[in-house]
Motif scaffolding. Structure first.
Motif, PDB file in Angstrom:
ATOM      1  N   THR A 290     -31.129  13.834 -48.917  1.00  0.00           N
ATOM      2  CA  THR A 290     -31.683  12.624 -48.321  1.00  0.00           C
ATOM      3  C   THR A 290     -32.467  11.854 -49.378  1.00  0.00           C
ATOM      4  OG1 THR A 290     -33.441  14.074 -47.456  1.00  0.00           O
ATOM      5  CG2 THR A 290     -31.785  13.282 -45.898  1.00  0.00           C
TER       6      THR A 290
ATOM      7  N   ILE B 271     -34.800   7.873 -50.207  1.00  0.00           N
ATOM      8  CA  ILE B 271     -35.583   6.785 -49.649  1.00  0.00           C
ATOM      9  C   ILE B 271     -35.699   5.695 -50.707  1.00  0.00           C
ATOM     10  CG2 ILE B 271     -37.859   7.685 -50.362  1.00  0.00           C
ATOM     11  CD1 ILE B 271     -38.868   6.739 -47.534  1.00  0.00           C
ATOM     12  N   HIS B 272     -35.666   4.443 -50.275  1.00  0.00           N
ATOM     13  CA  HIS B 272     -35.778   3.325 -51.218  1.00  0.00           C
ATOM     14  C   HIS B 272     -37.219   3.180 -51.672  1.00  0.00           C
ATOM     15  CE1 HIS B 272     -35.744  -0.849 -52.709  1.00  0.00           C
ATOM     16  NE2 HIS B 272     -34.473  -0.594 -53.003  1.00  0.00           N
TER      17      HIS B 272
ATOM     18  N   GLU C 154     -39.281   1.230 -49.350  1.00  0.00           N
ATOM     19  CA  GLU C 154     -39.502   1.892 -48.068  1.00  0.00           C
ATOM     20  C   GLU C 154     -40.590   2.957 -48.168  1.00  0.00           C
ATOM     21  OE1 GLU C 154     -36.827   3.127 -44.325  1.00  0.00           O
ATOM     22  OE2 GLU C 154     -36.115   3.959 -46.225  1.00  0.00           O
TER      23      GLU C 154
ATOM     24  N   SER D 113     -35.055   8.102 -45.630  1.00  0.00           N
ATOM     25  CA  SER D 113     -34.166   7.198 -44.904  1.00  0.00           C
ATOM     26  C   SER D 113     -33.162   8.018 -44.104  1.00  0.00           C
ATOM     27  CB  SER D 113     -33.416   6.281 -45.875  1.00  0.00           C
ATOM     28  OG  SER D 113     -34.303   5.464 -46.598  1.00  0.00           O
ATOM     29  N   HIS D 114     -32.570   7.389 -43.100  1.00  0.00           N
ATOM     30  CA  HIS D 114     -31.556   8.063 -42.304  1.00  0.00           C
ATOM     31  C   HIS D 114     -30.282   8.257 -43.132  1.00  0.00           C
ATOM     32  CE1 HIS D 114     -33.897   7.744 -38.679  1.00  0.00           C
ATOM     33  NE2 HIS D 114     -33.950   6.430 -38.763  1.00  0.00           N
TER      34      HIS D 114
ATOM     35  N   ASN E 223     -36.364  13.656 -40.485  1.00  0.00           N
ATOM     36  CA  ASN E 223     -37.461  12.687 -40.426  1.00  0.00           C
ATOM     37  C   ASN E 223     -37.935  12.411 -38.998  1.00  0.00           C
ATOM     38  OD1 ASN E 223     -35.491  11.053 -39.311  1.00  0.00           O
ATOM     39  ND2 ASN E 223     -35.292   9.693 -41.083  1.00  0.00           N
TER      40      ASN E 223
ATOM     41  N   PHE F  92     -37.255   3.970 -39.988  1.00  0.00           N
ATOM     42  CA  PHE F  92     -36.628   4.072 -41.305  1.00  0.00           C
ATOM     43  C   PHE F  92     -35.338   3.263 -41.348  1.00  0.00           C
ATOM     44  CE2 PHE F  92     -39.010   8.122 -41.203  1.00  0.00           C
ATOM     45  CZ  PHE F  92     -39.651   8.061 -42.440  1.00  0.00           C
ATOM     46  N   GLY F  93     -34.961   2.858 -42.568  1.00  0.00           N
ATOM     47  CA  GLY F  93     -33.659   2.253 -42.780  1.00  0.00           C
ATOM     48  C   GLY F  93     -32.603   3.325 -42.986  1.00  0.00           C
ATOM     49  N   ARG F  94     -31.372   2.891 -43.252  1.00  0.00           N
ATOM     50  CA  ARG F  94     -30.270   3.809 -43.514  1.00  0.00           C
ATOM     51  C   ARG F  94     -29.932   3.759 -45.004  1.00  0.00           C
ATOM     52  NH1 ARG F  94     -28.395   5.904 -39.088  1.00  0.00           N
ATOM     53  NH2 ARG F  94     -26.675   6.831 -40.273  1.00  0.00           N
ATOM     54  N   ALA F  95     -29.813   4.939 -45.601  1.00  0.00           N
ATOM     55  CA  ALA F  95     -29.592   5.016 -47.042  1.00  0.00           C
ATOM     56  C   ALA F  95     -28.339   4.263 -47.477  1.00  0.00           C
ATOM     57  CB  ALA F  95     -29.509   6.480 -47.475  1.00  0.00           C
TER      58      ALA F  95
ATOM     59  N   TRP G   1     -28.862   0.445 -48.032  1.00  0.00           N
ATOM     60  CA  TRP G   1     -29.592  -0.095 -49.189  1.00  0.00           C
ATOM     61  C   TRP G   1     -29.107   0.454 -50.535  1.00  0.00           C
ATOM     62  CZ3 TRP G   1     -31.481   3.993 -51.708  1.00  0.00           C
ATOM     63  CH2 TRP G   1     -32.052   5.069 -51.000  1.00  0.00           C
TER      64      TRP G   1
END
Length: 313
Positions: free
Chosen positions: A204, A206-207, A210, A231-232, A276, A286-289, A292
């Protein structure tokens, strides 16, 4: 109209990558921000700058003086010794302590299911202050263990409400100093093999923006204890290579499996997926990996847009 009193926030370290983005968010929100580091770089305009060695308790106390804070965000707590110093110094000085931890605290877990915070309970982690935490080579080789033990110090004697944000692997930004994506880009450009495990697990991520958002949000919450920040969705080494290759005018992705020895960054023999759901349940979105990833690659490699290779589908 009566305005709420601005928060007093201390950020320890954090003058680069997502730390500086966090400071910018705090200042924009009207918080009074103090940044403490060794003096290697100044914080963004608007923040108070304190210079001290956080490993030196006397130096730290001297720099802080009589200051107190609503929130402390500790970006550079890597060892139980540093945590022990912080616990002593900040007892009575803060209402909330946010430690930036890492997915690497799960390095001993071996599960194909995303790990939850309860899979590593800091109260069950043995602390050894006698290890050579001051030696850079030892610390680098025991990064995850250092973070685990630092969490354990805060949990064992909670002198103030604390949170340990276990951060997934961070991607994005034109200031990514790690060189990990460039490692892949250089090999794809040249067609040089990329070393991966024979069984290569996803992870997993994360940006960079984010995680700055998440730390800012966490500073204003009341929950305590460990929390996963990711992120998801999961990404594989192939996913990263595909995204990078799309931003290069030429090159070839060659993955070379190896049973032993060093593999490329973001290539894992064990599953590094984090659950998460605790953060989601507390209200964070959260956003989705995969949404982004392309943009993160473009930011880091300096590419404006994907480039077609001219090859057929």
């Amino acid at each position: 109209m009566v305005m709420d009193k601005p928060r007093e926030v201390l950020v320890i370290g954090g003058n680069r990558y997502f730390g500086k983005r966090l400071i910018t968010r705090l200042l924009a929100a009207g918080d009074r921000v103090t940044v403490l580091n060794r003096g290697s770089s100044a914080p963004p305009p608007g923040a108070v700058h304190l210079v001290a060695d956080r490993d030196d308790e006397t130096s730290l106390r001297s720099a802080l003086g009589s200051r107190t804070f609503d929130v402390v965000v500790d970006q550079v707590c890597y060892t139980p010794r540093q945590a022990a110093v912080a616990r002593r110094v900040f007892t009575g000085r803060t209402r909330r302590y946010v430690m930036t931890s890492t997915v690497e605290v799960y390095e001993y877990e071996d599960s194909l299911a995303p790990v939850r915070e309860t899979d590593v309970d800091p109260l069950g982690v043995a602390v050894d202050l006698g290890l050579p935490w001051h030696e850079a080579e030892f610390l680098d080789a025991h990064y995850g263990e250092g973070k685990r033990q630092a969490e354990a110090v805060f949990a064992a004697e909670p002198a103030f409400p604390y949170v340990a944000v276990r951060v997934a692997h961070v991607l994005g930004g034109d200031d990514d100093f790690t060189g990990r994506l460039e490692h892949y880009a250089s090999r794809i450009r040249s067609g040089e093999p990329i070393a991966v495990p024979a069984v290569n697990r996803p992870a997993t991520y994360i940006h960079v923006e984010e995680i700055a958002d998440f730390l800012f949000w966490t500073a204003g919450q009341t929950f305590t204890g460990p929390v996963n920040a990711a992120s998801h969705g999961r990404l594989t080494t192939q996913d990263l290579c595909d995204a990078i290759a799309a931003h290069l005018p030429y090159g070839e992705t060659v993955l070379r499996e190896t049973e032993i020895g060093t593999v490329s960054p973001f290539s894992f023999r064990r599953f590094y997926g984090m659950d998460n759901s605790r953060a989601v349940g507390l209200g964070y979105v959260f956003g989705r990996a995969r949404d982004w990833l392309a943009g993160a690659v473009a930011e880091t490699l300096g590419a404006a847009a994907p480039v077609t290779s001219g090859k057929g589908d």
